[in-house]
Design a protein around this motif. Structure first.
Motif, PDB file in Angstrom:
ATOM      1  N   HIS A  51       1.001  -1.103   0.094  1.00  0.00           N
ATOM      2  CA  HIS A  51       0.158  -0.027   0.013  1.00  0.00           C
ATOM      3  C   HIS A  51       0.916   1.289   0.016  1.00  0.00           C
ATOM      4  CE1 HIS A  51      -3.474  -2.656   0.618  1.00  0.00           C
ATOM      5  NE2 HIS A  51      -2.819  -3.146   1.711  1.00  0.00           N
ATOM      6  N   ARG A  52       2.004   1.220  -0.363  1.00  0.00           N
ATOM      7  CA  ARG A  52       2.962   2.333  -0.358  1.00  0.00           C
ATOM      8  C   ARG A  52       3.085   3.091  -1.899  1.00  0.00           C
ATOM      9  NH1 ARG A  52       6.008  -2.104   0.889  1.00  0.00           N
ATOM     10  NH2 ARG A  52       7.230  -1.954  -1.111  1.00  0.00           N
ATOM     11  N   PHE A  53       1.681   3.746  -1.978  1.00  0.00           N
ATOM     12  CA  PHE A  53       1.465   4.477  -3.259  1.00  0.00           C
ATOM     13  C   PHE A  53       2.100   5.829  -3.117  1.00  0.00           C
ATOM     14  CE2 PHE A  53      -1.618   1.222  -3.658  1.00  0.00           C
ATOM     15  CZ  PHE A  53      -1.673   0.880  -4.964  1.00  0.00           C
ATOM     16  N   LYS A  54       2.561   6.341  -4.184  1.00  0.00           N
ATOM     17  CA  LYS A  54       2.964   7.510  -4.063  1.00  0.00           C
ATOM     18  C   LYS A  54       1.786   8.438  -4.215  1.00  0.00           C
ATOM     19  CE  LYS A  54       7.128   6.371  -7.092  1.00  0.00           C
ATOM     20  NZ  LYS A  54       7.029   4.701  -7.190  1.00  0.00           N
ATOM     21  N   SER A  55       2.255   9.523  -3.758  1.00  0.00           N
ATOM     22  CA  SER A  55       0.984  10.826  -3.677  1.00  0.00           C
ATOM     23  C   SER A  55       0.752  11.322  -5.341  1.00  0.00           C
ATOM     24  CB  SER A  55       1.505  11.765  -2.512  1.00  0.00           C
ATOM     25  OG  SER A  55       2.602  12.433  -3.208  1.00  0.00           O
ATOM     26  N   PRO A  56      -0.421  11.877  -5.129  1.00  0.00           N
ATOM     27  CA  PRO A  56      -0.735  12.464  -6.599  1.00  0.00           C
ATOM     28  C   PRO A  56       0.289  13.637  -6.940  1.00  0.00           C
ATOM     29  CG  PRO A  56      -2.864  11.891  -5.317  1.00  0.00           C
ATOM     30  CD  PRO A  56      -1.813  11.964  -4.379  1.00  0.00           C
ATOM     31  N   ASP A  57       0.644  14.598  -5.930  1.00  0.00           N
ATOM     32  CA  ASP A  57       1.767  15.656  -6.221  1.00  0.00           C
ATOM     33  C   ASP A  57       2.800  15.164  -6.252  1.00  0.00           C
ATOM     34  OD1 ASP A  57       1.917  15.051  -3.189  1.00  0.00           O
ATOM     35  OD2 ASP A  57       2.920  16.683  -3.126  1.00  0.00           O
ATOM     36  N   LEU A  58       3.187  13.956  -5.735  1.00  0.00           N
ATOM     37  CA  LEU A  58       4.902  13.518  -6.180  1.00  0.00           C
ATOM     38  C   LEU A  58       4.521  12.801  -7.768  1.00  0.00           C
ATOM     39  CD1 LEU A  58       7.454  12.641  -5.586  1.00  0.00           C
ATOM     40  CD2 LEU A  58       6.595  10.439  -4.566  1.00  0.00           C
ATOM     41  N   LEU A  59       3.711  12.441  -8.077  1.00  0.00           N
ATOM     42  CA  LEU A  59       3.537  11.909  -9.341  1.00  0.00           C
ATOM     43  C   LEU A  59       3.566  13.021 -10.433  1.00  0.00           C
ATOM     44  CD1 LEU A  59       0.726   8.951  -8.921  1.00  0.00           C
ATOM     45  CD2 LEU A  59       3.067   8.752  -9.300  1.00  0.00           C
ATOM     46  N   ALA A  60       2.743  13.969 -10.050  1.00  0.00           N
ATOM     47  CA  ALA A  60       2.804  15.333 -10.966  1.00  0.00           C
ATOM     48  C   ALA A  60       4.005  15.616 -10.973  1.00  0.00           C
ATOM     49  CB  ALA A  60       1.816  16.280 -10.622  1.00  0.00           C
ATOM     50  N   ARG A  61       4.807  15.947  -9.816  1.00  0.00           N
ATOM     51  CA  ARG A  61       6.338  16.421  -9.737  1.00  0.00           C
ATOM     52  C   ARG A  61       7.118  15.628 -10.740  1.00  0.00           C
ATOM     53  NH1 ARG A  61       8.037  16.640  -4.779  1.00  0.00           N
ATOM     54  NH2 ARG A  61       6.089  15.851  -3.880  1.00  0.00           N
ATOM     55  N   MET A  62       7.072  14.256 -10.732  1.00  0.00           N
ATOM     56  CA  MET A  62       7.852  13.506 -11.673  1.00  0.00           C
ATOM     57  C   MET A  62       7.464  13.510 -12.966  1.00  0.00           C
ATOM     58  SD  MET A  62       7.291  10.106  -9.195  1.00  0.00           S
ATOM     59  CE  MET A  62       7.091   8.852 -10.479  1.00  0.00           C
ATOM     60  N   LEU A  63       6.471  13.774 -13.376  1.00  0.00           N
ATOM     61  CA  LEU A  63       5.980  14.048 -14.904  1.00  0.00           C
ATOM     62  C   LEU A  63       6.563  15.424 -15.140  1.00  0.00           C
ATOM     63  CD1 LEU A  63       4.838  13.352 -17.393  1.00  0.00           C
ATOM     64  CD2 LEU A  63       2.533  14.336 -16.373  1.00  0.00           C
ATOM     65  N   ILE A  64       6.408  16.284 -14.328  1.00  0.00           N
ATOM     66  CA  ILE A  64       7.201  17.845 -14.529  1.00  0.00           C
ATOM     67  C   ILE A  64       8.583  17.617 -14.836  1.00  0.00           C
ATOM     68  CG2 ILE A  64       7.417  20.082 -13.728  1.00  0.00           C
ATOM     69  CD1 ILE A  64       4.691  19.618 -12.182  1.00  0.00           C
ATOM     70  N   ASP A  65       9.106  17.004 -13.930  1.00  0.00           N
ATOM     71  CA  ASP A  65      10.666  16.958 -13.911  1.00  0.00           C
ATOM     72  C   ASP A  65      11.271  16.258 -15.029  1.00  0.00           C
ATOM     73  OD1 ASP A  65      13.327  17.334 -12.338  1.00  0.00           O
ATOM     74  OD2 ASP A  65      13.262  15.192 -12.548  1.00  0.00           O
TER      75      ASP A  65
END
Length: 419
Positions: free
Chosen positions: A261-275
């Motif tokens: 259940h160690r899911f990445k947070s939505p804001d982290l996912l968005a930042r990964m895409l942006i980066d």
């Protein structure tokens, strides 16, 4: 040189890891991790019946999240095939599923507008001619290690399966081979000589002219594939920039892992895409459907959160790339033509100072609602008490509200002055 324009324009794709490991529900490497013998692992074939599989729903969820291409595991290391291969009985059509699941997936995603990619494992723990090595489930079995195996016959099998995949399903845009591991410290490791990679690459290009091939054959491909990390700088080869795609899981497991259940947070996912886009890269984000053919609720929730952000901020991602301008600390620039996009990972107090940009921006607005962002530069003081030696006559200052907008990552769209 293969044209990668559509790939670098899309920027965001869906990875799907699905197979018999979804029944074990303990990671896609469960057979190796638990040293499950080949015959014992084969029992999962008797129970694989994804009766809730709805590829049209999968495609819609991914499309709304902003993804425009997909890559699915046609065969993972376990050797199980999602398609009706003529070369093995270890396949979906031999299971209770009793149909070609790859065909259903491909038809649904292509109809929604996706570019189609096939993952194909170079490793095959099921095939009797695949030599046992350090990563094989039988690596501790002395009898299995001593068995004579013919890699040439296995390569022939691979070529036959790749031919099936690239001739039966219309245009295939990507083939994602996985992977070479002929490195020091890995006994029995395999690489390009073992796979006969040059021939395999030629076969793929002959069968599907224009297809993109990744770099995991152990020879140069069309794009690099950093896995589970964000490069600190744009990847290069021989000092030159290369096309690249970071592949990531939602929770650390590629296949369905019920108790993870160690899911990445939505804001982290968005930042990964942006980066990634800020460094001229893509993101291939993975889901691991369960044994009944459904995506995990948390995975759907995460993709839905990205859908909300992408609906408002897509033009800072799609068709965008790196900028020559330097973003402040903890922010990222992407650029698309004469529009510059500033992604604010953390929210500043009233001001964002952009060095060497005075006189270069005609207008600024928040991307989510097109509300104007104030601009000031040296000579028009930001604050009567402001003393900051880093602010010069070349500094452009953005005036932002004290309250962060209610979006995962706020974006300011800067309209550059015409040169």
């Amino acid at each position: 040189m293969t044209d990668t324009t559509w790939f670098t324009d899309a920027r965001f794709g869906l990875f799907v890891h699905w197979g018999l490991h979804s029944l074990a529900a303990r990671h896609e490497w469960v057979q190796k991790h638990e040293a499950i013998p080949t015959e014992e692992y084969g029992r999962y074939l008797e129970y694989f019946d994804p009766d809730l599989f709805d590829p049209v729903a999968w495609a819609e969820t991914a499309w709304q999240a902003g993804m425009r291409y997909t890559v699915i595991t046609t065969k993972h290391h376990e050797g199980f095939c999602l398609w009706d291969s003529d070369l093995t009985d270890f396949k979906a059509t031999s299971a209770p599923a009793s149909r070609d699941l790859l065909a259903e997936f491909t038809d649904a995603f292509r109809a929604r507008g996706f570019k189609i990619g096939f993952y194909y494992s170079l490793i095959d723990w099921r095939h009797p001619e695949f030599p046992v090595d350090q990563y094989h489930p039988h690596s501790e079995d002395e009898l299995a290690k001593a068995e004579p195996r013919d890699m040439g016959k296995y390569v022939e099998y691979m070529n036959g399966q790749v031919t099936e995949l690239l001739t039966r399903y219309g245009q295939i845009d990507i083939i994602w081979f996985d992977y070479s591991y002929n490195r020091p410290g890995v006994w029995g490791g395999k690489g390009p000589d073992d796979w006969e990679s040059e021939n395999l690459l030629k076969l793929a290009r002959d069968l599907q002219p224009g297809i993109l091939v990744n770099n995991r054959l152990g020879i140069p491909g069309d794009f690099a594939t950093p896995e589970q990390f964000q490069p600190s700088n744009p990847p290069t080869q021989d000092g030159e920039p290369i096309v690249w795609e970071a592949c990531h899981t939602l929770n650390g497991s590629w296949g369905y892992d019920r108790d993870n259940h160690r899911f990445k947070s939505p804001d982290l996912l968005a930042r990964m895409l942006i980066d990634s886009v800020a460094k001229n890269g893509n993101v291939l984000l993975n889901v691991g459907p369960n044994g009944r053919g459904e995506l995990e609720p948390t995975a759907v929730e995460r993709l839905s959160a990205l859908a909300g952000w992408m609906r408002l901020h897509e033009r800072s991602i799609r068709g965008a790339g790196a900028s020559d301008f330097q973003a402040p600390t903890d922010m990222r620039f992407t650029q698309r033509g004469n529009r510059l996009y500033l992604h604010l990972y953390t929210w500043p107090l009233k001001h964002v100072h952009l060095q060497d940009m005075a006189g270069k921006v005609a207008y600024a607005q928040f991307l989510h609602d097109a509300s104007e962002v104030g601009l000031k530069w040296h000579g028009g003081a930001v604050h009567s008490q402001l003393e900051d030696s880093s602010i010069t006559e070349d500094t452009l200052t953005l005036i932002v509200p004290e309250q962060k907008p209610d979006v995962l990552v706020p974006v300011i769209e800067l309209f550059l002055e015409e040169a």
